[in-house]
Write an enzyme that holds these catalytic residues in place. Structure first.
Site: not given
Length: 261
Positions: A129, A125-126, A189
């Site tokens: 980004h 997930h990070e 997100e």
């Protein structure tokens, strides 16, 4: 803001309007990959100076193994060669990734992400980004709105970086106390969830564990302030529903699962 500066930003914005995210969403990106990588690297060095870095060899090897398995699924980036992973000794339930290939994981996260699949969910997930240019998008919005970041280029020297450090780190998702604020919007997100889930599945981790992770996050936030990782995220139910739908659309990757445990 002067007419000239506004016009320059307006032109830059129009030229950047054709940029799109990995899910096809239009983005405003005013800064180059090299500029963003430079900011990410400078901010990361600040964090390593101000926060305690874990010296636990076993823990570091575990986090490095999971992170490297995920980053191997990422195409080589034009503005940096390698990903750097640091484990911070802190009770924060958090992790982050910065432009320039900088990944930070807090030891507190490992109390909630109970296995390598769940940790891979967060790291994927990070990293998403970064791949989706979310920091560039936020910094561009700040620049265009003239919210205190009075610069026309983020290729800053040491003195200029110090002057604008608070605004820059906030735009990257980092607070001056150097806790992670994660000020991304819910659209960003959700996008990072989708891209990150694909990355961790490609790496051989079990995407079904992503749902378990967010159930764990929900339990960790009951009756108290939510973990930092949830500060601006979609609700638990929304996230779990969306992850379940995304899992059903993932290809059947024939990747051997890493043995990081």
């Amino acid at each position: 803001m002067s007419w000239f500066k506004f016009s320059a930003l307006a032109i830059a914005a129009s030229l950047s309007a054709c940029s799109s995210s990995p899910t096809g969403r239009n983005q405003l990106l005013l800064f180059s990959d090299s500029d963003m990588s430079s900011l990410g690297a400078q901010s990361f060095e600040q964090m390593k100076q101000k926060q305690k870095v874990s010296t636990d060899t076993k823990l570091n090897n575990y986090v490095q193994c999971v992170a490297m398995a995920v980053t191997r699924q990422v195409p080589r980036q034009p503005s940096f060669q390698d990903w750097e992973v640091v484990v911070f000794d802190s009770d924060q339930v958090n992790a982050f990734a910065l432009p320039g290939g900088k990944i930070g994981v807090y030891t507190g996260l490992l109390k909630v992400a109970e296995n390598e699949d769940q940790l891979a969910t967060v790291i994927g997930h990070e990293i998403a980004h970064v791949l989706a240019d979310h920091s560039n998008e936020r910094l561009s919005q700040s620049q265009l709105a003239n919210t205190g970041l009075q610069i026309t280029s983020v290729a800053l020297g040491a003195s200029e970086y110090a002057q604008y450090r608070e605004a820059t780190m906030a735009a990257l998702g980092l607070g001056v106390q150097v806790g992670v604020l994660l000020p991304y919007g819910r659209t960003q997100e959700s996008e990072a969830d989708i891209v990150g889930l694909d990355l961790m599945a490609k790496a051989g981790f079990d995407p079904r564990e992503s749902v378990t992770l967010w159930h764990n996050m929900a339990k960790a936030s009951q009756g108290q302030q939510p973990p930092e990782l949830l500060s601006t995220h979609p609700s638990h139910n929304t996230r779990i529903r969306d992850l379940t739908q995304t899992m059903q659309q993932l290809p059947n990757y024939a990747t051997v699962k890493p043995n990081c445990g």
